[in-house]
Design an enzyme around this catalytic site. Sequence first.
Site: not given
Length: 420
Positions: A57-58, A120, A124
């Site tokens: 992820t970021c 979030e 993922q």
Amino acid sequence: MYKYNVSKYQTFFVVGLSYQKADAETRGKFSLGIDQRKSLLDKAESIGLDAITVTSTCNRTEIYAFADDANTLVDLLCEFSIGDQDLFKKVGYVRENETAVSHMFRVGCGLDSQILGDFEIISQIKTAFTISKNRNLINPFLERLVNSVIRSSRRIKNETEMSSGVTSVSFASVQYILDHIENVSEKNILLFGTGKIGRNTCENLVKHTSNKHITLINRTKDKAEEVAGKFNLTVKDYSELQAEIRQTDILIVATGAQQPTITNEIIFPKKPLLILDLSIPKNVSEDVVKIDDVTLLHLDYLSQMTDQTLSKRKKFIPDAELIIEEERDEFYEWLDTRKFAPTIKALKDKFKAFQAEELDYQSRKVKGFDKEQAEVFSDRLIHKITRSFASHLRAANGSTEDSVALLKKVFELEMQEKSK
């Protein structure tokens, strides 16, 4: 330390890096796109790994897997990203067994997120799990663990106010605009990239800015049109990007490209330009700040923005940790049960053999014998008996091995197991 006995490799690892020690540029080097993750899994399978899942992820990239040596996993990470071992040693981490399990719980439940309570990450983890399972790279341990983490996350969301309020990178970017840009409803806003972060940002822009001058651009135009249709916004072709940047006051970049898509060669602002880069890896070249009247902010800065919502969320950390502890204990109880699962199965098989012999005998001896009804009755009896043995073994603690040995001796399960 647990002996997992669910893989030919006895050590469960997590190797990875996150926002805590690695800045956005470094995280970008180890970022893994969907194709890279799939290729990594293919390579893992080819070298004999039998249980592995990968998230990127970021804010973090992590590999959870069974292996003999953590370096095997670090090598995979470096092979399929543009990071290297020396850099990983500086910013990465390796955790194993119980520590790795606890780490996954904290990550999946939002306690280790850059924005506390951001859930979030759990989607993922679900996606990563599905990709691995489709490749038969999930064993019972990893499947049970992921499901336990998902259940913990759901409970925390439903039973606490850990996720109360609207706090996310997309909202933080809009909050920054509201705090620093005057007459924001009259400004031209250009959103480049309509993936998940882009869509969330777009929704927050419409909701909080009352701006009627929002334009969307995406490499795939139909995706931008799909988002724009919900809010009655303008969509332009990717070929018009440079011209649109020239006209805009605020440029928000949320693409998934692996290299910068916004460089100083395409920026010729006619007025002050604020650029917010919400992408990992960075999609805006750092040298754009050399251009007069250009201000660039990256995701890391926006993620550090705190408000009353985050302060409120911190109050629910103890409640969240209690839920995690309960679910983690349940997971380990299941793991303990697996230690004697082969014995219970052998015992059940032995009883089923007794059942078959007796049903055959009674059907020959008793006239009008209802074999089907007798089978239903005896099946229930077998289930209750084996469940009682399983409960005893779970509660046996230190004497479990002695109890298993006695069952094997009494019911001759050793011979039963060897004959399979």
